[in-house]
Structure formats: C-alpha cells, structure tokens
Design a protein around this motif. Sequence first.
Motif, mmCIF file in Angstrom:
data_model
loop_
_atom_site.group_PDB
_atom_site.id
_atom_site.type_symbol
_atom_site.label_atom_id
_atom_site.label_comp_id
_atom_site.label_asym_id
_atom_site.label_seq_id
_atom_site.Cartn_x
_atom_site.Cartn_y
_atom_site.Cartn_z
ATOM 1 N N PHE A 149 10.531 4.217 -10.680
ATOM 2 C CA PHE A 149 11.037 5.789 -10.689
ATOM 3 C C PHE A 149 12.253 5.729 -9.630
ATOM 4 O O PHE A 149 12.679 7.041 -9.647
ATOM 5 C CB PHE A 149 9.897 6.598 -10.428
ATOM 6 C CG PHE A 149 8.690 6.214 -11.251
ATOM 7 C CD1 PHE A 149 8.761 6.867 -12.548
ATOM 8 C CD2 PHE A 149 7.656 5.633 -10.999
ATOM 9 C CE1 PHE A 149 7.570 6.450 -13.510
ATOM 10 C CE2 PHE A 149 6.507 5.340 -11.920
ATOM 11 C CZ PHE A 149 6.602 5.631 -13.014
ATOM 12 N N SER A 150 12.511 5.043 -8.726
ATOM 13 C CA SER A 150 13.507 5.166 -7.829
ATOM 14 C C SER A 150 15.138 5.330 -8.730
ATOM 15 O O SER A 150 15.402 4.805 -9.571
ATOM 16 C CB SER A 150 13.934 3.794 -6.980
ATOM 17 O OG SER A 150 14.950 4.090 -6.235
ATOM 18 N N ARG A 151 15.786 6.350 -8.111
ATOM 19 C CA ARG A 151 16.988 6.786 -8.290
ATOM 20 C C ARG A 151 18.264 6.184 -7.487
ATOM 21 O O ARG A 151 19.191 6.891 -7.407
ATOM 22 C CB ARG A 151 17.287 8.074 -9.031
ATOM 23 C CG ARG A 151 16.349 8.470 -10.053
ATOM 24 C CD ARG A 151 16.387 9.854 -10.492
ATOM 25 N NE ARG A 151 15.931 10.038 -11.888
ATOM 26 C CZ ARG A 151 16.265 10.709 -13.024
ATOM 27 N NH1 ARG A 151 17.560 11.294 -12.545
ATOM 28 N NH2 ARG A 151 15.822 10.828 -13.929
ATOM 29 N N VAL A 176 27.466 -2.930 -12.794
ATOM 30 C CA VAL A 176 27.339 -1.812 -13.451
ATOM 31 C C VAL A 176 28.681 -1.357 -13.341
ATOM 32 O O VAL A 176 29.282 -0.589 -14.493
ATOM 33 C CB VAL A 176 26.373 -0.900 -13.127
ATOM 34 C CG1 VAL A 176 26.655 0.654 -13.562
ATOM 35 C CG2 VAL A 176 25.191 -1.237 -13.257
ATOM 36 N N TRP A 177 29.534 -1.108 -12.368
ATOM 37 C CA TRP A 177 30.981 -0.618 -12.335
ATOM 38 C C TRP A 177 31.962 -1.207 -13.108
ATOM 39 O O TRP A 177 32.697 -0.693 -13.716
ATOM 40 C CB TRP A 177 31.422 -0.541 -10.730
ATOM 41 C CG TRP A 177 32.662 -0.314 -10.415
ATOM 42 C CD1 TRP A 177 33.170 1.005 -10.350
ATOM 43 C CD2 TRP A 177 33.633 -1.120 -10.193
ATOM 44 N NE1 TRP A 177 34.504 1.006 -10.225
ATOM 45 C CE2 TRP A 177 34.840 -0.439 -9.818
ATOM 46 C CE3 TRP A 177 33.842 -2.623 -9.988
ATOM 47 C CZ2 TRP A 177 36.031 -1.036 -9.759
ATOM 48 C CZ3 TRP A 177 35.032 -3.150 -9.766
ATOM 49 C CH2 TRP A 177 36.145 -2.475 -9.448
ATOM 50 N N LEU A 178 31.680 -2.692 -13.050
ATOM 51 C CA LEU A 178 32.711 -3.457 -13.793
ATOM 52 C C LEU A 178 32.374 -3.496 -15.343
ATOM 53 O O LEU A 178 33.584 -3.957 -15.922
ATOM 54 C CB LEU A 178 32.537 -5.081 -13.288
ATOM 55 C CG LEU A 178 33.403 -6.129 -13.870
ATOM 56 C CD1 LEU A 178 34.837 -5.596 -13.425
ATOM 57 C CD2 LEU A 178 33.159 -7.199 -13.319
ATOM 58 N N GLU A 187 25.945 8.661 -16.836
ATOM 59 C CA GLU A 187 24.701 7.907 -16.720
ATOM 60 C C GLU A 187 23.828 7.839 -15.353
ATOM 61 O O GLU A 187 22.609 8.183 -15.519
ATOM 62 C CB GLU A 187 25.082 6.312 -17.028
ATOM 63 C CG GLU A 187 23.754 5.344 -16.995
ATOM 64 C CD GLU A 187 24.390 3.918 -17.486
ATOM 65 O OE1 GLU A 187 23.545 3.269 -17.096
ATOM 66 O OE2 GLU A 187 25.572 3.769 -17.712
ATOM 67 N N TYR A 188 24.557 8.103 -14.172
ATOM 68 C CA TYR A 188 23.936 8.400 -12.917
ATOM 69 C C TYR A 188 24.050 9.623 -12.428
ATOM 70 O O TYR A 188 23.827 9.723 -11.378
ATOM 71 C CB TYR A 188 24.129 7.172 -12.272
ATOM 72 C CG TYR A 188 23.920 5.907 -12.634
ATOM 73 C CD1 TYR A 188 22.540 5.266 -12.548
ATOM 74 C CD2 TYR A 188 24.518 4.841 -13.304
ATOM 75 C CE1 TYR A 188 22.081 4.133 -12.663
ATOM 76 C CE2 TYR A 188 24.124 3.724 -13.724
ATOM 77 C CZ TYR A 188 22.739 3.253 -13.472
ATOM 78 O OH TYR A 188 22.450 1.914 -13.719
ATOM 79 N N ALA A 189 24.660 10.694 -13.140
ATOM 80 C CA ALA A 189 24.452 12.046 -12.613
ATOM 81 C C ALA A 189 23.276 12.505 -12.120
ATOM 82 O O ALA A 189 22.126 12.192 -12.506
ATOM 83 C CB ALA A 189 25.097 12.818 -13.787
ATOM 84 N N GLY A 190 23.459 12.838 -10.806
ATOM 85 C CA GLY A 190 22.154 13.595 -10.099
ATOM 86 C C GLY A 190 21.272 12.287 -9.387
ATOM 87 O O GLY A 190 20.498 12.576 -8.537
ATOM 88 N N LEU A 194 24.721 6.983 -7.627
ATOM 89 C CA LEU A 194 26.081 7.367 -8.177
ATOM 90 C C LEU A 194 27.161 7.221 -7.141
ATOM 91 O O LEU A 194 27.976 6.849 -7.043
ATOM 92 C CB LEU A 194 26.163 8.710 -8.475
ATOM 93 C CG LEU A 194 27.486 9.297 -9.092
ATOM 94 C CD1 LEU A 194 28.076 8.142 -10.379
ATOM 95 C CD2 LEU A 194 27.469 10.514 -9.757
ATOM 96 N N ALA A 195 26.485 7.617 -5.598
ATOM 97 C CA ALA A 195 27.369 7.479 -4.580
ATOM 98 C C ALA A 195 27.917 5.879 -4.245
ATOM 99 O O ALA A 195 28.813 5.581 -3.739
ATOM 100 C CB ALA A 195 26.847 8.014 -3.176
ATOM 101 N N LYS A 196 26.852 5.109 -4.541
ATOM 102 C CA LYS A 196 27.184 3.698 -4.452
ATOM 103 C C LYS A 196 28.364 3.367 -5.446
ATOM 104 O O LYS A 196 29.037 2.617 -4.988
ATOM 105 C CB LYS A 196 25.810 2.731 -4.604
ATOM 106 C CG LYS A 196 24.845 3.080 -3.637
ATOM 107 C CD LYS A 196 23.570 2.306 -4.088
ATOM 108 C CE LYS A 196 22.478 2.543 -2.933
ATOM 109 N NZ LYS A 196 21.454 1.832 -3.258
ATOM 110 N N LEU A 197 28.259 3.851 -6.697
ATOM 111 C CA LEU A 197 29.165 3.596 -7.726
ATOM 112 C C LEU A 197 30.408 3.921 -7.344
ATOM 113 O O LEU A 197 31.406 3.144 -7.610
ATOM 114 C CB LEU A 197 28.633 3.993 -9.051
ATOM 115 C CG LEU A 197 27.532 3.207 -9.814
ATOM 116 C CD1 LEU A 197 26.892 3.992 -10.597
ATOM 117 C CD2 LEU A 197 27.884 1.805 -10.177
ATOM 118 N N GLU A 198 30.320 5.060 -6.722
ATOM 119 C CA GLU A 198 31.562 5.874 -6.344
ATOM 120 C C GLU A 198 32.505 5.028 -5.095
ATOM 121 O O GLU A 198 33.631 5.021 -4.971
ATOM 122 C CB GLU A 198 31.533 7.305 -6.062
ATOM 123 C CG GLU A 198 31.235 8.043 -7.464
ATOM 124 C CD GLU A 198 30.954 9.576 -7.345
ATOM 125 O OE1 GLU A 198 30.685 9.819 -5.993
ATOM 126 O OE2 GLU A 198 30.949 10.128 -8.254
#
Length: 198
Positions: A149-151, A176-178, A187-190, A194-198
Amino acid sequence: MRLAFRELVHASPNDWERERRSLLDQRISELGLSVRGSLVEKYVDRLYAELDAKGLRFHSPVYLSDQWGCPDGTPLIGVPFYLADQRLARIEEELAVEVESEADVMRYLRHEAGHAFNYAYRLYDLGDWRRIFGPYSRPYRDRFRANPFSRNHVRHILGWYAQKHPDEDFAETFAVWLTPGRDCRTEYAGWPALAKLE
C-alpha cells in the motif's frame, strides 16, 4: 547437423530432442553466443535510443550472463544468455515455464540501466541522492518486507521491488522515468514517489 529454430518448430519431437540434448551437453562458452546479431542486440539498441531520447549519453555495455544483473558498483548490464538464441530460450521456457516477453526484457533492461547509471556517476555518494532514496550503505537483504500500500515507491518490477534497498529504489524510479509513453505526473499524482521521479 544443426537445425534452425523455425525448422525445429515443425521438426519431429525426436529431432528437437536430439538438438536439445546436443545444446545441453555443451558448456555455455562453447555455444558461440554473442549479443551482436542476436535478438538481445535489438533490445539493447532500443534501450540506447530511449537513453538518447532523455539526453543521456552514457550507454552501459551489455554482456551475456547467467541472470539479469548489474555487478555491484560496476556499470555493466548482464542479460541471461538464453535470450541470445531462440533454441536456448525454448529450453528455458520448457524448464522455467516461461521466458521473458519483449515487454519484460525492456522492463529489466531499463532497471539495470538505472543501476549502471548510478554506478557510472557514483550518484549514491551525493547528499541529495541519499536524502531522496536513503543510504546506499544500508545492508542489502534478499528477503524484505514489502508494503503493497506504500506510495513512497514506484511500481515497475513485480513484488514492490523498489522497497528492497535504496539502490533498487533508484533503479526502479529510473526505469519508470525512462519508459517511453508513461505519464508519470498523472500516474503518480499525489504519491511521495513523484518527487523521486521529478
């Protein structure tokens, strides 16, 4: 006489069994396998094109191995040797029930490219990297307790693999980024991931 794979599909079971036995009786080094000219080369070319599209010039060398992997701290990508020969892939499928699909191969290549990129530039030594992904020095364990359940982590390889270790978290996030066509912001809003992807 060696039969081509397409001939084996239509060959009698006895012909395939003879070819199978002949292959299994050889050492891997005797099989004459190479990334060049194999289906693996097509996948690697695709990976390199994806890296180029993201502006990344580093292309990790790829070699045939007994499993998927990126040797710890070394910017190389190991790909299972059976993917370089359709006959060996057929044997692997018979023994393991299935062989990686094209989508699976690309998923693993992107993941391993994340490790290779991390190792090539020693990103894990950067303070920002440690702050975002955690300490690279954390003990690496084969068994870990996943939280489905971890986001906080992306989902790429089955089994919530990004939760295993900071190095895996980076490799999964990189993959995922690639991946072309993914809308990570939607996909990862909220999600904290998402901070890792950015």
